[in-house]
Design a protein around this motif. Structure first.
Motif, short mmCIF file in Angstrom:
data_model
loop_
_atom_site.label_atom_id
_atom_site.label_comp_id
_atom_site.label_asym_id
_atom_site.label_seq_id
_atom_site.Cartn_x
_atom_site.Cartn_y
_atom_site.Cartn_z
N GLY A 80 0.82 -1.21 0.00
CA GLY A 80 0.00 0.00 0.00
C GLY A 80 0.85 1.26 0.00
N LEU A 81 1.90 1.27 0.81
CA LEU A 81 2.76 2.45 0.86
C LEU A 81 3.39 2.74 -0.50
CD1 LEU A 81 4.64 2.19 4.29
CD2 LEU A 81 2.53 3.44 3.72
N ALA A 82 3.77 1.70 -1.23
CA ALA A 82 4.36 1.89 -2.56
C ALA A 82 3.38 2.56 -3.51
CB ALA A 82 4.83 0.56 -3.11
N GLU A 83 2.08 2.40 -3.23
CA GLU A 83 1.02 3.01 -4.04
C GLU A 83 0.47 4.28 -3.39
OE1 GLU A 83 -1.76 -0.20 -4.17
OE2 GLU A 83 -0.58 -1.33 -5.64
N ARG A 84 1.18 4.79 -2.40
CA ARG A 84 0.77 6.02 -1.68
C ARG A 84 -0.56 5.82 -0.95
NH1 ARG A 84 5.66 6.32 -2.98
NH2 ARG A 84 6.49 8.30 -3.68
N ARG A 85 -0.76 4.61 -0.40
CA ARG A 85 -1.96 4.31 0.37
C ARG A 85 -1.52 3.75 1.72
NH1 ARG A 85 -5.14 0.31 -1.02
NH2 ARG A 85 -3.44 -0.92 -1.87
N ILE A 86 -2.29 4.06 2.76
CA ILE A 86 -2.01 3.53 4.09
C ILE A 86 -3.11 2.51 4.40
CG2 ILE A 86 -1.75 4.06 6.54
CD1 ILE A 86 -0.93 6.93 5.60
N PRO B 79 0.52 12.33 6.35
CA PRO B 79 1.50 11.37 5.87
C PRO B 79 2.40 11.93 4.77
CG PRO B 79 -0.63 10.87 4.94
CD PRO B 79 -0.84 11.98 5.92
N ALA B 80 3.60 11.37 4.71
CA ALA B 80 4.56 11.64 3.63
C ALA B 80 5.16 10.28 3.25
CB ALA B 80 5.65 12.60 4.10
N PHE B 81 5.21 10.02 1.97
CA PHE B 81 5.70 8.73 1.49
C PHE B 81 7.12 8.92 0.96
CE2 PHE B 81 1.13 8.83 1.22
CZ PHE B 81 0.75 7.65 1.84
N VAL B 82 8.07 8.24 1.56
CA VAL B 82 9.48 8.41 1.23
C VAL B 82 10.00 7.13 0.56
CG1 VAL B 82 11.78 8.88 2.16
CG2 VAL B 82 9.76 9.99 3.16
N ASP B 83 10.33 7.25 -0.71
CA ASP B 83 10.82 6.10 -1.46
C ASP B 83 12.28 5.83 -1.17
OD1 ASP B 83 8.39 5.51 -2.80
OD2 ASP B 83 8.77 7.16 -4.20
N HIS B 84 12.59 4.57 -0.99
CA HIS B 84 13.97 4.09 -0.83
C HIS B 84 14.30 3.29 -2.08
CE1 HIS B 84 14.65 4.89 3.59
NE2 HIS B 84 13.38 5.18 3.43
N PRO B 85 14.88 3.94 -3.08
CA PRO B 85 15.18 3.23 -4.32
C PRO B 85 16.29 2.21 -4.10
CG PRO B 85 16.06 5.45 -4.41
CD PRO B 85 15.31 5.33 -3.12
N ALA B 86 16.33 1.24 -4.98
CA ALA B 86 17.37 0.22 -4.93
C ALA B 86 17.73 -0.17 -6.35
CB ALA B 86 16.89 -1.00 -4.15
N SER B 87 18.96 -0.63 -6.53
CA SER B 87 19.37 -1.06 -7.87
C SER B 87 18.53 -2.26 -8.31
CB SER B 87 20.86 -1.43 -7.89
OG SER B 87 21.13 -2.41 -6.90
N ASP B 88 18.11 -3.06 -7.35
CA ASP B 88 17.22 -4.19 -7.61
C ASP B 88 15.80 -3.72 -7.30
OD1 ASP B 88 15.73 -6.49 -7.58
OD2 ASP B 88 16.68 -7.29 -5.77
N ALA C 141 13.04 -5.09 -6.86
CA ALA C 141 12.35 -5.85 -5.82
C ALA C 141 12.77 -5.43 -4.42
CB ALA C 141 12.58 -7.34 -6.01
N SER C 142 13.92 -4.77 -4.29
CA SER C 142 14.40 -4.34 -2.98
C SER C 142 14.00 -2.91 -2.64
CB SER C 142 15.93 -4.46 -2.92
OG SER C 142 16.31 -5.80 -3.10
N ALA C 143 13.40 -2.19 -3.60
CA ALA C 143 12.95 -0.83 -3.32
C ALA C 143 11.76 -0.89 -2.36
CB ALA C 143 12.55 -0.14 -4.62
N TRP C 144 11.64 0.13 -1.54
CA TRP C 144 10.52 0.15 -0.60
C TRP C 144 10.17 1.59 -0.27
CZ3 TRP C 144 11.33 1.63 4.74
CH2 TRP C 144 12.67 1.87 5.07
N THR C 145 9.02 1.77 0.34
CA THR C 145 8.52 3.11 0.68
C THR C 145 8.31 3.18 2.18
OG1 THR C 145 7.44 3.25 -1.47
CG2 THR C 145 6.70 4.79 0.24
#
Ligand SMILES: [Zn+2]
Length: 142
Positions: free
Chosen positions: A24-30, A119-128, A130-134
Motif C-alpha cells: 500500500g505504501l508503494a502506491e501512496r496508500r495507508i 503522511p509523507a511517502f518516502v521512497d527508498h530506491p534500490a538497484s534491484d 524488488a528491494s525498493a521500498w517506501t
C-alpha cells in the motif's frame, strides 16, 4: 520538505501480515485492519482482533492524518545507516479514527506531543527493483 534517506537502510522483511501494508505504501496508500465485529482499527496487521478476539480483519485504507502521541528526537547516529539522517524525530502517531503507528516527523525541531501530522511517502530506491521500498513518514500540518 525532503526526508533524508540512509543509503544502506535495511528494507523491510515482508511476510503475509506485513505485505499488504508495505504494498500500500508503494502506491501512496495507508492500509490498516479493522475488526468486523467490534470495528476497532489496529496496526500492525495480525490474525485476530487484540480487543475482542475475533479472528480475521478487513483491510481498510485510511488518510494517515493524526496527532503525535509521543516522540523521540535522535541527535546521534545509533547505527552507521542512520548517520546521514540525524537529527531526526520518530513519533508515535494516533491516527484519526483509530490505530497508532510510528514514523519519522519533519520538521524535526517542531515535533511535539499533540501536533497534527499528515503522511509523507518516502521512497527508498534500490538497484534491484524488488528491494525498493517506501517508508511512511509524517509532516506537521499547517
Ligand atoms: Zn474486535
Amino acid at each position: 520538505m525532503t526526508f533524508a534517506i540512509a543509503p544502506d537502510a535495511p528494507a523491510p522483511d515482508l511476510d503475509e501480515w506485513s505485505g499488504p501494508f508495505w504494498a500500500g505504501l508503494a502506491e501512496r496508500r495507508i492500509v490498516i485492519q479493522v475488526c468486523p465485529v467490534c470495528t476497532r482499527r489496529r496496526f500492525p496487521r495480525m490474525p485476530a482482533c487484540p480487543y475482542c478476539g475475533t479472528a480475521g480483519g478487513d483491510d481498510v485504507e485510511v488518510p494517515g492524518t493524526g496527532t503525535v502521541y509521543s516522540f523521540v528526537r535522535a541527535h546521534r547516529a545509533l547505527t552507521p545507516a542512520s548517520g546521514t539522517i540525524v537529527p531526526y524525530a520518530v513519533a508515535t502517531v494516533d491516527l484519526d479514527g483509530g490505530a497508532r503507528m510510528f514514523g519519522r516527523v519533519m520538521p524535526t525541531e517542531d515535533c511535539a506531543i499533540g501536533v497534527r501530522v499528515e503522511p509523507a511517502f518516502v521512497d527508498h530506491p534500490a538497484s534491484d527493483v524488488a528491494s525498493a521500498w517506501t517508508e511512511l513518514c509524517f509532516t506537521i500540518s499547517g
